[in-house]
Design a protein around this motif. Structure first.
Motif, PDB file in Angstrom:
ATOM      1  N   LEU B  42      28.460  73.146  14.158  1.00 32.01           N
ATOM      2  CA  LEU B  42      27.656  72.373  13.209  1.00 32.01           C
ATOM      3  C   LEU B  42      26.842  73.303  12.303  1.00 32.01           C
ATOM      4  CD1 LEU B  42      27.450  69.338  12.948  1.00 32.01           C
ATOM      5  CD2 LEU B  42      25.397  69.376  14.354  1.00 32.01           C
ATOM      6  N   THR B  43      26.335  74.366  12.897  1.00 33.77           N
ATOM      7  CA  THR B  43      25.561  75.348  12.116  1.00 33.77           C
ATOM      8  C   THR B  43      26.454  75.980  11.047  1.00 33.77           C
ATOM      9  OG1 THR B  43      24.153  75.823  13.977  1.00 33.77           O
ATOM     10  CG2 THR B  43      24.235  77.494  12.269  1.00 33.77           C
ATOM     11  N   TYR B  46      27.051  73.485   8.392  1.00 30.83           N
ATOM     12  CA  TYR B  46      25.822  73.319   7.618  1.00 30.83           C
ATOM     13  C   TYR B  46      25.625  74.515   6.684  1.00 30.83           C
ATOM     14  CZ  TYR B  46      21.185  71.529   6.601  1.00 30.83           C
ATOM     15  OH  TYR B  46      20.108  71.013   5.965  1.00 30.83           O
ATOM     16  N   GLN B  47      25.929  75.707   7.207  1.00 25.00           N
ATOM     17  CA  GLN B  47      25.823  76.926   6.408  1.00 25.00           C
ATOM     18  C   GLN B  47      26.795  76.855   5.207  1.00 25.00           C
ATOM     19  OE1 GLN B  47      23.954  80.174   6.821  1.00 25.00           O
ATOM     20  NE2 GLN B  47      24.681  79.981   4.724  1.00 25.00           N
ATOM     21  N   ALA B  50      25.491  74.440   2.700  1.00 21.47           N
ATOM     22  CA  ALA B  50      24.356  75.062   2.008  1.00 21.47           C
ATOM     23  C   ALA B  50      24.858  76.079   0.986  1.00 21.47           C
ATOM     24  CB  ALA B  50      23.434  75.739   3.017  1.00 21.47           C
ATOM     25  N   PHE B  53      26.315  74.314  -2.044  1.00 24.38           N
ATOM     26  CA  PHE B  53      25.224  73.825  -2.894  1.00 24.38           C
ATOM     27  C   PHE B  53      24.607  74.975  -3.689  1.00 24.38           C
ATOM     28  CE2 PHE B  53      25.265  69.759  -0.782  1.00 24.38           C
ATOM     29  CZ  PHE B  53      24.682  68.905  -1.688  1.00 24.38           C
ATOM     30  N   GLU B  54      24.427  76.098  -2.996  1.00 26.53           N
ATOM     31  CA  GLU B  54      23.794  77.239  -3.653  1.00 26.53           C
ATOM     32  C   GLU B  54      24.696  77.785  -4.764  1.00 26.53           C
ATOM     33  OE1 GLU B  54      22.001  79.702  -0.762  1.00 26.53           O
ATOM     34  OE2 GLU B  54      21.142  81.049  -2.246  1.00 26.53           O
ATOM     35  N   SER B  57      24.467  75.559  -7.708  1.00 24.25           N
ATOM     36  CA  SER B  57      23.203  75.745  -8.406  1.00 24.25           C
ATOM     37  C   SER B  57      23.206  77.052  -9.194  1.00 24.25           C
ATOM     38  CB  SER B  57      22.085  75.686  -7.365  1.00 24.25           C
ATOM     39  OG  SER B  57      21.050  76.503  -7.696  1.00 24.25           O
ATOM     40  N   GLN B  78      26.275  85.216   3.257  1.00 20.39           N
ATOM     41  CA  GLN B  78      25.547  84.386   4.230  1.00 20.39           C
ATOM     42  C   GLN B  78      26.525  83.621   5.122  1.00 20.39           C
ATOM     43  OE1 GLN B  78      22.979  81.777   2.064  1.00 20.39           O
ATOM     44  NE2 GLN B  78      21.877  83.466   1.117  1.00 20.39           N
TER      45      GLN B  78
END
Lengths: 124, 433
Positions: B42-43, B46-47, B50, B53-54, B57, B78
């Protein structure tokens, strides 16, 4: 000695993810599901850091932060707020109200650990 | 006996309880491990979310792809723990590169030979016998354009996964979109810059035309020019010289900047020669020789040169130009070209012809942009229509004749675009001394 982190979020999954990643790095993790529960836990045992979601039922993150900063017992506890994507205004408001850092959801767990270490000065 | 039995039973119960407790401990341990595995997974997810999304952006706020490569590398790292990254792009013919190594070993140099041969998505695994342990490379491509590639060299703790590949492809997709946006923007800026320069050129060219036509009590002269594109190859001039007024209308073959440059050259030459030539034919011969030297083989100039004398005599040379319209009484006649266009052959002997005007006679010299103007159905305005407009303009001034032709042209063409420069010059003879 390990630092204690209180993770306050109404999402069970998010609390578990944050808790899991912090535990892996050696932090002691406590959880609260909303603002009221968070203040109760802080009253019984002061954590070294609070990770605080903004949008929560009963008592939202801004209100928790405000009460913490006006309570002499809790005012020195550092706080990292979690804001929703596009919630730059929330982050700004939180920082103005005494938050020590912020992360925008979805945040990178790697960055979360970096931010926790920066704010607490604890390795884990 | 009973107590012995009771003790045995208790022992067995305790033993059973211990076994159950042990099983529960094992189960708890297994469940904890399972939960941790799920949380680990899950991490990761989620990473990845993220990171996506980054990336969104980052790319949403950048114009120049070269400005984003370092941040792209940091964000990717990351999620994917690679040891080195190489980004190679070619945007607008310029090479943009970014390389970074995160370990002591220079894995980029080791992989360099390999990088030059990569095509498509490449996933090199440890058993490939390559110098690098493993490598993941994806093209940066959008539509039919290949911008370059992103290559990750050597993953820490294992091999590159399908999730790594998807993440890298998502980054490559965003980078390609940025390259495309940047290219489009740059081209638009370039187009705008050219438009601005052409506008300056247009103003310069229009300034080369006579601002005010010489006034004379014997002749009324009016002229207009409308370039099809911002600059063009039409030219007219009216120069008072010894004993007459020199009038010229010319059309340089071709359009745009080349024609406009030749127009300026023609103007300078004509103005110098006009001061030093006593005869029109001499002027034409000299002008033709200069134009032969200046023009390339595929270009020429059709030109009308006229000398207006106060007594109504008009000496003229029509070198390959459209017929001149002469209105006398209610009749309109044509004065056809009687000489070759200029700039084609040296040492041509241009001969002038002479006509005599009567008061109120009118001459209209024009370029083919007038008669060849087309309407929306593709029909040409034509000489007949022009003659009809001129015929109906006996009682009006030179200026008004031009306005009437322009209005008629506008009405005829409607919304159809103008394809060629359009120039008119009207001479109206007023009176003798």
């Amino acid at each position: 000695m390990s630092c204690r982190v209180l993770v306050v979020d109404d999402s069970d999954v998010l609390r578990k993810i944050v808790g899991f990643n912090l535990s892996k790095e050696g932090f002691i993790v406590e959880e609260a599901r909303d603002g009221v529960e968070a203040l109760e836990r802080m009253a019984s045992a002061k954590p070294d850091l609070v990770i605080l979601d903004i949008m929560m039922p009963r008592l939202n993150g801004f209100e928790v932060l405000k009460r913490m900063r006006t309570d002499p017992e809790l005012s020195s506890i550092p706080v990292i707020v979690l804001t929703a994507k596009g919630g730059e205004d929330d982050a700004k408001t939180a920082l103005q109200n005494g938050a020590n850092g912020f992360l925008t959801k979805p945040f990178s767990p790697v960055k979360l650990i970096e931010e926790v270490r920066r704010v607490t000065g604890c390795a884990g | 006996m009973l107590s012995e039995n009771g003790a045995t039973d208790r022992k067995e119960v305790m033993k059973l309880l211990e076994q159950v407790l042990e099983q529960m401990k094992t189960l708890r341990h297994e469940y904890t491990n399972l939960l941790n595995e799920h949380l680990e997974e899950l991490t990761k997810t989620y990473q990845e979310v993220a990171t996506l999304f980054e990336l969104n952006s980052i790319f949403a706020n950048v114009v120049d792809p070269s400005e984003v490569l370092e941040t792209l590398s940091d964000v990717l790292r990351q999620t994917i723990p690679f040891k080195a990254i190489v980004v190679e792009l070619t945007v607008l013919g310029k090479k943009i590169g970014y390389e970074k190594s995160f370990d002591q070993i220079d894995s980029i140099s080791v992989a360099k030979d390999l990088l030059d041969t990569l095509e498509g998505v490449v996933l090199v695994e440890p058993d490939h016998g390559m110098k690098v342990k493993n490598l993941l490379s994806v093209p940066v491509r959008s539509g039919g354009t290949s911008w370059g590639r992103i290559t990750l060299i050597e993953r820490d703790n294992g091999i590159f996964t399908a999730a790594d590949r998807k993440m890298l492809e998502a980054a490559a997709f965003q980078l390609a979109a940025t390259c495309e946006r940047y290219t489009r923007l740059w081209r638009e800026i370039e187009r705008q810059r050219i438009r601005e320069q052409l506008e300056i050129a247009r103003r310069i060219q229009m300034n080369l035309l006579p601002k005010r036509l010489p006034s004379s009590e014997h002749f009324e002269i009016a002229a207009s020019m409308t370039p099809a594109v911002q600059v063009g190859g039409d030219y007219y001039d009216v120069i008072p010289v010894r004993g007459c007024i020199l009038v010229t209308v010319a059309d340089i073959s071709g359009k745009g900047i080349p024609a406009a440059l030749l127009m300026t050259s023609l103007r300078s030459t004509l103005r110098v020669l006009a001061k030093n030539s006593s005869e029109l034919s001499h002027l034409a011969n000299e002008l033709n020789n200069v134009l032969c030297d200046d023009l390339s083989e595929d270009r020429f100039v059709t030109i009308v040169l006229m000398c207006l004398h106060r007594d109504g005599r008009v000496c003229m040379i029509n070198a390959g130009h459209n017929p001149i319209l002469l209105m006398h009484s209610d009749e309109v006649s044509l004065i056809e070209a009687h000489e070759l266009p200029m700039g084609i052959m040296r040492d041509v002997d241009y001969r002038e012809i002479e006509i005599g005007l009567h008061p109120n006679d009118t001459l209209l010299i024009y370029t083919d942009g007038v008669t060849e103007a087309r309407n929306e159905t593709g029909e040409e305005f034509g000489l007949e229509r022009l003659m009809t407009v001129v015929k109906s303009s006996r009682e009006v001034s030179a200026d008004e004749i031009i306005t009437k032709v322009q209005n008629e042209l506008k009405r005829f063409c409607g919304e159809a675009p103008q394809h060629d420069d359009s120039t008119m010059l009207v001479v109206k003879y007023l009176r003798r001394d």
